[in-house]
Motif scaffolding. Structure first.
Motif: not given
Length: 248
Positions: A142-150, A156-157
């Motif tokens: 999986g690959r996850w990107v922190t939302p732009p509001s943070m 992160a992979r």
């Protein structure tokens, strides 16, 4: 809370990172609780991991021919962070390294260098013991990107890694408050009961592992393509569009 994803990832403000989903033969997964003092996800349960360092790009990998230039350092970071945070060395041939050498290197990596002091090198540690990382030990999960509001954002992979024979996980208090082996179903029950905070990537990973019923490799299709899961987690461009840190 609804969050709309950006159409593309702004790489100038998002830091590359890696996380390891370490699993045992009995299906248990190692989760860690981040210290309350941390600026990012303090008090949350997560998996061992952290940001990619500049030095990570200088370490070569076996079996990494299919990896792009951007992902190879992430695999190195995953192995390094796993060792720093848990003491588990997911490297072929690592059983020959004594516990004293492991402890000394781990302490050196975790210690913040003083002005003028050279930082410890994971790559040099591997070279000294004639060890080479094998990318095939790290299954993309999986690959996850922190939302732009943070205020702090990571790209992160995640990697699924089987606990190597003879390796023992030990979490030292510091950045991490504690850690334990837990069955995914029990971890989700704690979240349901309000006693464990989870970000969507960790929640989805645990959900997929629970669905696989102890056969962690069978969860990989759902881990790499969370939009296909039956629980319909809304995600676009690797950014989750609905966040529920705590049940309800």
């Amino acid at each position: 809370m609804q969050i709309r994803a950006r159409e593309t990832i702004d790489v100038t403000s998002v830091r590359p990172a890696a996380s390891v989903v370490l699993v045992r033969e009995d299906g248990a997964v190692l989760w860690v609780r981040r210290g309350d003092q941390l600026k990012f996800a303090g008090g949350f349960y997560a998996f061992p991991g952290g940001r990619v360092d500049l030095q990570d790009s200088a370490i070569t990998l076996d079996g990494g021919e299919a990896l792009g230039a951007a992902e190879a350092p992430c695999v190195v970071a995953a192995a390094r962070e796993l060792f720093e945070e848990t003491g588990v060395l997911a490297v072929p041939g690592a059983r020959g390294i004594s516990s004293q050498e492991r402890k000394a290197m781990r302490e050196a990596l975790l210690r913040r260098p003083q002005p003028g002091e050279r930082a410890a090198s994971f790559g040099e540690f591997l070279d000294r013991h004639r060890l080479r990382l094998d990318a095939r030990w790290f299954a993309p999960a999986g690959r996850w990107v922190t939302p732009p509001s943070m205020p702090i954002r990571f790209d992160a992979r995640f990697y699924l890694v089987d606990l190597p024979p003879g390796e023992v996980a030990e979490v030292w208090p510091g950045e991490l408050a504690d850690g334990e082996w837990i069955q995914p179903e029990e971890a989700l029950r704690r979240w349901e009961g309000g006693s464990a905070l989870l970000h969507p990537p960790a929640w989805h990973t645990l959900k997929a592992l629970a669905w696989a019923g102890g056969r962690s490799r069978e969860a990989l299709p759902l881990l790499t393509h969370p939009e296909k899961a039956r629980w319909k987690l809304p995600i676009r461009e690797h950014v989750v569009e609905r966040i529920e840190f705590q049940r309800g």
